[in-house]
Design a protein around this motif. Structure first.
Motif, mmCIF file in Angstrom:
data_model
loop_
_atom_site.group_PDB
_atom_site.id
_atom_site.type_symbol
_atom_site.label_atom_id
_atom_site.label_comp_id
_atom_site.label_asym_id
_atom_site.label_seq_id
_atom_site.Cartn_x
_atom_site.Cartn_y
_atom_site.Cartn_z
ATOM 1 N N LEU A 53 0.819 -1.213 0.000
ATOM 2 C CA LEU A 53 0.000 0.000 0.000
ATOM 3 C C LEU A 53 0.855 1.266 0.000
ATOM 4 C CD1 LEU A 53 -2.929 -1.052 2.357
ATOM 5 C CD2 LEU A 53 -3.053 -0.557 -0.098
ATOM 6 N N LEU A 54 1.953 1.263 0.735
ATOM 7 C CA LEU A 54 2.852 2.428 0.708
ATOM 8 C C LEU A 54 3.403 2.640 -0.705
ATOM 9 C CD1 LEU A 54 4.756 1.920 4.077
ATOM 10 C CD2 LEU A 54 3.284 3.864 3.488
ATOM 11 N N GLY A 55 3.744 1.560 -1.375
ATOM 12 C CA GLY A 55 4.210 1.664 -2.756
ATOM 13 C C GLY A 55 3.129 2.199 -3.680
ATOM 14 N N LEU A 56 1.899 1.744 -3.492
ATOM 15 C CA LEU A 56 0.793 2.227 -4.315
ATOM 16 C C LEU A 56 0.520 3.715 -4.080
ATOM 17 C CD1 LEU A 56 -1.575 -0.856 -4.060
ATOM 18 C CD2 LEU A 56 -0.425 -0.015 -6.135
ATOM 19 N N VAL A 57 0.627 4.148 -2.831
ATOM 20 C CA VAL A 57 0.480 5.584 -2.538
ATOM 21 C C VAL A 57 1.539 6.367 -3.315
ATOM 22 C CG1 VAL A 57 0.727 7.372 -0.757
ATOM 23 C CG2 VAL A 57 -0.581 5.295 -0.260
ATOM 24 N N ALA A 58 2.784 5.926 -3.210
ATOM 25 C CA ALA A 58 3.894 6.630 -3.872
ATOM 26 C C ALA A 58 3.725 6.637 -5.390
ATOM 27 C CB ALA A 58 5.221 5.984 -3.495
ATOM 28 N N LEU A 59 3.349 5.512 -5.957
ATOM 29 C CA LEU A 59 3.224 5.409 -7.421
ATOM 30 C C LEU A 59 1.971 6.088 -7.962
ATOM 31 C CD1 LEU A 59 4.401 1.725 -7.885
ATOM 32 C CD2 LEU A 59 5.681 3.818 -8.425
ATOM 33 N N SER A 60 1.004 6.350 -7.095
ATOM 34 C CA SER A 60 -0.239 6.991 -7.528
ATOM 35 C C SER A 60 -0.161 8.507 -7.459
ATOM 36 C CB SER A 60 -1.412 6.513 -6.658
ATOM 37 O OG SER A 60 -1.603 5.148 -6.817
ATOM 38 N N GLY A 61 1.012 9.025 -7.270
ATOM 39 C CA GLY A 61 1.173 10.464 -7.129
ATOM 40 C C GLY A 61 1.198 11.223 -8.438
ATOM 41 N N ARG A 62 0.527 10.704 -9.446
ATOM 42 C CA ARG A 62 0.449 11.394 -10.727
ATOM 43 C C ARG A 62 -0.597 12.490 -10.623
ATOM 44 N NH1 ARG A 62 -1.089 7.360 -14.713
ATOM 45 N NH2 ARG A 62 -3.020 8.461 -14.987
ATOM 46 N N ARG A 63 -0.252 13.670 -11.056
ATOM 47 C CA ARG A 63 -1.184 14.786 -10.956
ATOM 48 C C ARG A 63 -2.433 14.517 -11.773
ATOM 49 N NH1 ARG A 63 3.062 19.580 -11.273
ATOM 50 N NH2 ARG A 63 3.415 19.760 -9.059
ATOM 51 N N SER A 64 -3.594 14.666 -11.107
ATOM 52 C CA SER A 64 -4.849 14.501 -11.822
ATOM 53 C C SER A 64 -5.412 15.855 -12.257
ATOM 54 C CB SER A 64 -5.858 13.745 -10.959
ATOM 55 O OG SER A 64 -6.040 14.398 -9.727
ATOM 56 N N HIS A 65 -4.890 16.928 -11.698
ATOM 57 C CA HIS A 65 -5.280 18.286 -12.091
ATOM 58 C C HIS A 65 -4.215 19.257 -11.583
ATOM 59 C CE1 HIS A 65 -6.914 17.838 -8.006
ATOM 60 N NE2 HIS A 65 -6.782 19.137 -7.915
ATOM 61 N N SER A 66 -4.328 20.508 -11.983
ATOM 62 C CA SER A 66 -3.324 21.479 -11.543
ATOM 63 C C SER A 66 -3.454 21.724 -10.040
ATOM 64 C CB SER A 66 -3.481 22.796 -12.309
ATOM 65 O OG SER A 66 -4.729 23.376 -12.024
ATOM 66 N N VAL A 67 -2.326 22.015 -9.434
ATOM 67 C CA VAL A 67 -2.269 22.189 -7.995
ATOM 68 C C VAL A 67 -1.858 23.623 -7.698
ATOM 69 C CG1 VAL A 67 -1.132 21.356 -5.905
ATOM 70 C CG2 VAL A 67 -1.603 19.767 -7.750
ATOM 71 N N ASP A 68 -2.645 24.311 -6.853
ATOM 72 C CA ASP A 68 -2.301 25.695 -6.532
ATOM 73 C C ASP A 68 -1.265 25.756 -5.413
ATOM 74 O OD1 ASP A 68 -3.614 25.513 -4.024
ATOM 75 O OD2 ASP A 68 -5.492 26.234 -4.861
ATOM 76 N N VAL A 69 -0.780 26.937 -5.151
ATOM 77 C CA VAL A 69 0.300 27.142 -4.180
ATOM 78 C C VAL A 69 -0.114 26.681 -2.779
ATOM 79 C CG1 VAL A 69 1.728 28.900 -3.037
ATOM 80 C CG2 VAL A 69 1.339 29.007 -5.488
#
Length: 157
Positions: A24-40
């Motif tokens: 699960l920790l690996g899946l969290v790390a690998l799922s960190g692909r941006r799904s939308h723009s991130v503000d400051v």
């Protein structure tokens, strides 16, 4: 001890939960692909949670010292630790890892990372229940400690 016996011993001591935790920790790390723009503000919040989580994990590990084990069964030489962050929560390493996962999901704007972090929280709930049964059986003072200390978040959970 042969490899089959080692594996059986690992599984008896909760190794399946540890394996699931690392998956699960690996899946969290690998799922960190941006799904939308991130503000400051989202970036700041995500980084803040990750720093907090990292500090909690490292600090809690240092407090446990030679008692540290990924398995939910305490080591044969373990002593009950109720100082440091353990004076405020019973499972601060789990709390820190969840803060890291939440921070990563927020930083990256990743619903996937947030979802896997929720799954990790559920696993930590079950793993901590098993751990606490073993600690209750091993340490007479654990019941009183458990009564006065929250599981994951001081004053909340």
């Amino acid at each position: 001890m042969n490899p089959v016996s080692r594996l059986q011993h690992f599984r008896q001591r909760g190794g399946d939960l540890v394996t699931a935790q690392f998956v699960l920790l690996g899946l969290v790390a690998l799922s960190g692909r941006r799904s939308h723009s991130v503000d400051v503000m989202q970036k700041v919040a995500g980084c803040g949670l990750m720093v907090l989580g990292g500090v909690v994990v490292v600090g809690s590990g240092r407090t446990l010292g030679r008692n540290l084990s990924p398995l939910p069964e305490p080591l044969d030489t373990a002593e009950l630790v109720t100082t440091g962050l353990y004076a405020h929560v019973r499972h601060p390493i789990y709390s820190g890892l969840l803060a890291l996962g939440l921070g990563w999901g927020v930083l990256r704007g990743s619903a996937g990372a947030l979802g896997w972090t929720v799954a990790l929280a559920a696993l930590f709930h079950f793993k901590s229940e098993r751990e606490e049964k073993a600690l209750l059986a091993r340490f007479p003072g654990y019941a009183a400690y458990r009564e006065r200390t929250r599981r994951f978040v001081p004053g909340v959970i």
